[in-house]
Enzyme design. Structure first.
Site, PDB file in Angstrom:
ATOM      1  N   HIS A 282       1.686  -1.209   5.568  1.00 12.34           N
ATOM      2  CA  HIS A 282       1.148  -2.072   5.211  1.00 12.34           C
ATOM      3  C   HIS A 282       1.111  -3.498   6.046  1.00 12.34           C
ATOM      4  O   HIS A 282       1.531  -4.253   6.120  1.00 12.34           O
ATOM      5  CB  HIS A 282       0.201  -2.363   4.180  1.00 12.34           C
ATOM      6  CG  HIS A 282      -0.474  -3.696   3.447  1.00 12.34           C
ATOM      7  ND1 HIS A 282      -1.016  -4.434   3.176  1.00 12.34           N
ATOM      8  CD2 HIS A 282      -2.494  -3.776   4.698  1.00 12.34           C
ATOM      9  CE1 HIS A 282      -2.117  -5.129   3.528  1.00 12.34           C
ATOM     10  NE2 HIS A 282      -2.556  -4.894   4.285  1.00 12.34           N
TER      11      HIS A 282
ATOM     12  N   ASN B  92      -2.279  -9.147  -0.415  1.00 12.30           N
ATOM     13  CA  ASN B  92      -4.289  -8.986  -0.759  1.00 12.30           C
ATOM     14  C   ASN B  92      -4.282  -9.329  -2.460  1.00 12.30           C
ATOM     15  O   ASN B  92      -5.458 -10.179  -2.547  1.00 12.30           O
ATOM     16  CB  ASN B  92      -4.423  -7.821  -0.526  1.00 12.30           C
ATOM     17  CG  ASN B  92      -5.035  -7.827   1.165  1.00 12.30           C
ATOM     18  OD1 ASN B  92      -4.997  -8.977   2.081  1.00 12.30           O
ATOM     19  ND2 ASN B  92      -5.170  -6.410   1.976  1.00 12.30           N
TER      20      ASN B  92
ATOM     21  N   GLU C 111       4.020  -4.574   4.771  1.00  7.40           N
ATOM     22  CA  GLU C 111       4.952  -4.744   3.604  1.00  7.40           C
ATOM     23  C   GLU C 111       4.709  -3.274   3.456  1.00  7.40           C
ATOM     24  O   GLU C 111       4.374  -2.241   3.511  1.00  7.40           O
ATOM     25  CB  GLU C 111       3.067  -5.357   3.074  1.00  7.40           C
ATOM     26  CG  GLU C 111       2.797  -6.656   1.956  1.00  7.40           C
ATOM     27  CD  GLU C 111       1.727  -6.867   1.414  1.00  7.40           C
ATOM     28  OE1 GLU C 111       1.965  -7.660   0.309  1.00  7.40           O
ATOM     29  OE2 GLU C 111       0.696  -5.974   1.142  1.00  7.40           O
TER      30      GLU C 111
ATOM     31  N   SER D 234      -4.532  -0.795   2.088  1.00  4.93           N
ATOM     32  CA  SER D 234      -4.312  -1.709   1.399  1.00  4.93           C
ATOM     33  C   SER D 234      -4.018  -2.516   0.362  1.00  4.93           C
ATOM     34  O   SER D 234      -4.433  -3.657  -0.299  1.00  4.93           O
ATOM     35  CB  SER D 234      -5.227  -3.055   2.346  1.00  4.93           C
ATOM     36  OG  SER D 234      -6.799  -3.263   3.143  1.00  4.93           O
TER      37      SER D 234
END
Ligand code: CAA
Length: 691
Positions: free
Chosen positions: A427, A477, A439, A406
């Site tokens: 991801h 993130n 992702e 991540s």
């Protein structure tokens, strides 16, 4: 353009076939064509009935959304539908595929409706921030009753032909070719001497407790107004004569058409389609993927395996020991049991997946034949490198090696293999069999067909795939980390976690950041902080958040975190131990008051500024990629379109002004994104970069 409505005769019946690929949207040409062809049928000697049918995959998917926001073009859809309904001929809708929004409204303007069993109907306008605007809220209650109409108009859900038949919206459900079914049905109606049957002349249905229903729907919408407005429109069908009800519906429709929510929803609709449509992938064939490997059967790995199995892929799960392998099998079994319970798979499918499609192994050699392998092990670069070195040895030539990291550097991971062109980041978001976002993280040396395979896999798994570049946290993130810090800054400056959560939940987030932290578990951040302090990358000294954890308050899983969950997750109340700890940490920080509006602006300014940096640096290709990431992975309210659509709507000038004022006390954190400054200087919007 060729005529979008074909006209044919079959004895006494005229057949009007709509041909406007891909989904027969009701463009101006289609609306005009329906008018013209109805005139033709009525002037055609001997024609006693008309069948309206769709060519291709649908009856009609609704109004042409690409026309929204442009000047209206005659004839309007309500006029077309009134024209159809007023015809002296018997008019039959022969439906297949979807009949959505204006498509269902056209069908309801016909006198009779026949559909094939696979047909679906729906009023999805709420998903565009609208209500039906061409009589749907007035005619549907007359054939299906108020409850069914409210359910369909407020949820936008698709209703299968059988259910639609039971509720009275479809007269006949029959297997066959839609055109032939329509002609045969029309002929039968003529043979039986059936009369025209305009829905507008049917009696108004019984009313319900409108205010209670309105309030319940409004609360469910978490700030979205269209569903609640749909209740008021259906109410008009009961309380007003048909023509006045139509006007009431129209007024609400026009009011909603002019809202920011409608703009946000339509942006979301088109962005959802555009996000996976990358120009560089046009004409690139993805590699074949039938069998995937998943390394690590924790919550994330089991979720990824579940998503793959539910999509018909064969999965080999690799774990470190047979006990861990059995635990992973148990987790996947639990996920599949849920899918079985919700009717997503049959018992036979469930059993076939568990017995045949899923294999669990502790030996890397079991991965020698997989087409793609996704690593979901502990977030530690050394561990990831060990895994990829082994994969490089055992996986066949051309197999794709993917990491579910991540935030770690996927270039560095790729570099430890002899095939960096086959390495990619995929991801997923937990739980991976439920969350829609994927992702697709593209390192420097990845081959283009590997990127195409990442997107093809995302589509197969029913995900919204977003291309992301390599950086700490990728798109989602990285932005999360920034706005989360903004929330913490506000706490130190005087806002309580509870005020912050309340303001952001009122803005439309499913949960505020502190409620999310309680759900995720406060011990995770605590462990990271302890590790960083041990490494010397974070200053010593326990913060209030550490002290909460020291007292055993890890969030929902221990019954207490920021909130006390003694009465259940939904009945959370502030944990009284938290504010005194916060007060201790605030000593020395200048305090201010935050209104709900101040909280939203501060939080959103941080989110938008970081988003602009992510786009400016090319980590996200377009603003819409950020918007879709936040919408599908982070609970951003869909009716606001995404952070950058929201920014365009509130005005980039004002936002930049806010950021600059916050920067006076914290210049490093609040350094304005160069892209934001550029757009303001040029008087442009983020949306201008989407096309
Ligand atoms: N208008 C214009 N274009 C439309 C459209 C519409 N109503 N519905 C779908 N499309 C386009 C999509 O944008 C897509 O275009 P690209 O290929 O260029 O991306 C193409 O048709 C195919 O759509 P999907 O990829 O979504 O295909 P699918 O098979 O997965 O789903 C669908 C088909 C169920 C029709 C889905 O597209 C959908 O839900 N569309 C929206 C339907 C809708 O909201 N209708 C109501 C409109 S509002 C109204 O009708 C009331 C009114 O009076 C204003």
């Amino acid at each position: 353009m060729s005529d979008p409505i074909a006209y044919e005769r079959d004895g006494d019946v005229a057949v009007l076939t709509i041909n406007n690929p891909p989904v027969n949207a009701l463009s101006q040409a289609v609306r005009q064509g329906l008018m013209t062809r109805m005139d033709q049928a009525e002037g055609d000697a001997g024609v006693k009935a008309v069948v309206i049918v769709g060519e291709g995959r649908a009856f009609i998917a609704g109004a042409d959304i690409t026309e929204f926001g442009k000047p209206p073009m005659e004839p309007s859809l309500p006029d077309v539908i009134d024209r159809i309904e007023a015809s002296p001929l018997i008019v039959v809708a022969a439906m297949h595929g979807v009949s959505l929004g204006g498509g269902l409204e056209v069908a309801l303007g016909c006198h009779y409706r026949i559909a094939v069993p696979s047909a679906r109907i729906g009023l999805p306008e709420v998903h565009l921030g609208l209500i039906p605007g061409a009589g749907g809220t007035q005619r549907l209650p007359r054939v299906a009753g108020v409850q069914a109409a409210i359910d369909m108009a407020t949820t936008g859900r698709h209703v299968k032909a059988d259910e639609a038949h039971k509720m009275g919206a479809i007269d006949v459900v029959q297997d066959g070719d839609p055109t032939e079914l329509g002609i045969a049905y029309a002929q039968k109606l003529l043979d039986d001497g059936a009369a025209r049957r305009p829905v507008s002349e049917m009696p108004a249905p019984e009313g319900i407790d409108w205010d209670a229903t309105y309030d319940a729907v409004l609360a469910r919408g978490r700030g979205q107004i269209a569903p609640a407005k749909a209740v008021r429109a259906v109410q008009a069908s009961v309380e007003k004569p048909f023509a006045e009800g139509l006007l009431a519906e129209r007024d609400i429709f026009i009011e909603l058409m002019n809202t920011d929510q409608r703009k946000g929803m339509i942006h979301a609709f088109f962005s959802e389609h555009a996000v996976s449509n990358l120009p560089e992938l046009k004409g690139v064939d993805p590699r074949a993927v039938d069998h995937i490997g998943v390394i690590g059967g924790g919550t994330m790995g089991a979720g990824i395996a579940t998503a793959a199995l539910l999509s018909g892929l064969q999965v080999t799960m690799l774990e470190m020991s047979s006990e861990a392998g059995e635990a992973a099998r148990g987790r996947i079994g639990g996920n599949l049991a849920g899918a079985l319970k919700r009717g997503k798979i049959s018992q036979a499918q469930h059993d076939a997946i568990m017995d045949k499609a899923l294999q669990v192994s502790t030996d890397y050699a079991a991965l020698s034949d997989v087409d793609l392998v996704i690593e979901a092990v502990f977030e530690d670069m050394a561990v990831k490198k060990q895994v990829f070195t082994k994969l490089d040895d055992v996986c066949k030539q051309g197999a794709i090696l993917a990491s579910n990291t991540s935030y770690l550097d996927v270039n560095e991971i790729a570099a430890c293999t002899k095939r960096p062109e086959d390495v990619i980041g995929l991801h997923f978001f937990s739980p991976a069999h439920v969350m829609k976002l994927l992702e697709v993280v593209v390192p420097d040396k990845t081959a283009i067909d590997v990127v195409a395979t990442g997107f093809a896999l995302g589509k197969r798994l029913n995900k919204i795939s977003v291309r992301a570049g390599v950086c700490d946290g990728f798109i989602g993130n990285r932005i999360l980390s920034t706005y989360r810090q903004a929330a913490d800054q506000m706490v130190m400056q005087g806002a309580s976690p509870y005020d912050i959560d309340a303001a952001l939940e009122a803005f439309g987030f499913a949960m505020g950041p502190f409620a999310v932290a309680d759900l995720a578990g406060l011990d995770i951040g605590w462990a990271v902080r302890k590790r960083k302090r041990a490494e010397g990358t974070m200053p010593d000294g326990a913060t209030y958040a550490d002290k909460m954890c020291e007292a055993g308050n890890f969030g929902q899983k221990t019954g207490k975190g920021y909130y006390d969950y003694a009465a259940g997750a939904k009945a959370r109340v502030p944990n009284p131990d938290v504010m005194p700890l916060i007060e201790e940490d605030r000593a020395g920080t200048p305090q201010r008051t935050f209104t709900a509006d101040d909280i939203v602006r501060y939080y959103m300014a941080a989110m938008v500024n970081e988003s602009a940096k992510v786009v400016g640096e090319g980590i996200a290709r377009r603003p819409l990629d950020v918007d879709m990431t936040l919408l599908f992975g982070y609970g951003f309210p869909r009716y606001r379109g995404g952070p950058l659509k929201w920014a365009d709507i509130v005005g980039l000038d004002d936002l930049l002004g806010d950021i600059k004022s916050y920067a006076e006390t914290n210049p490093e954190f609040w350094a304005p994104a160069p892209l934001l400054e550029q757009l303001v200087a040029e008087g442009k919007t983020f949306d201008s970069l989407n096309s």
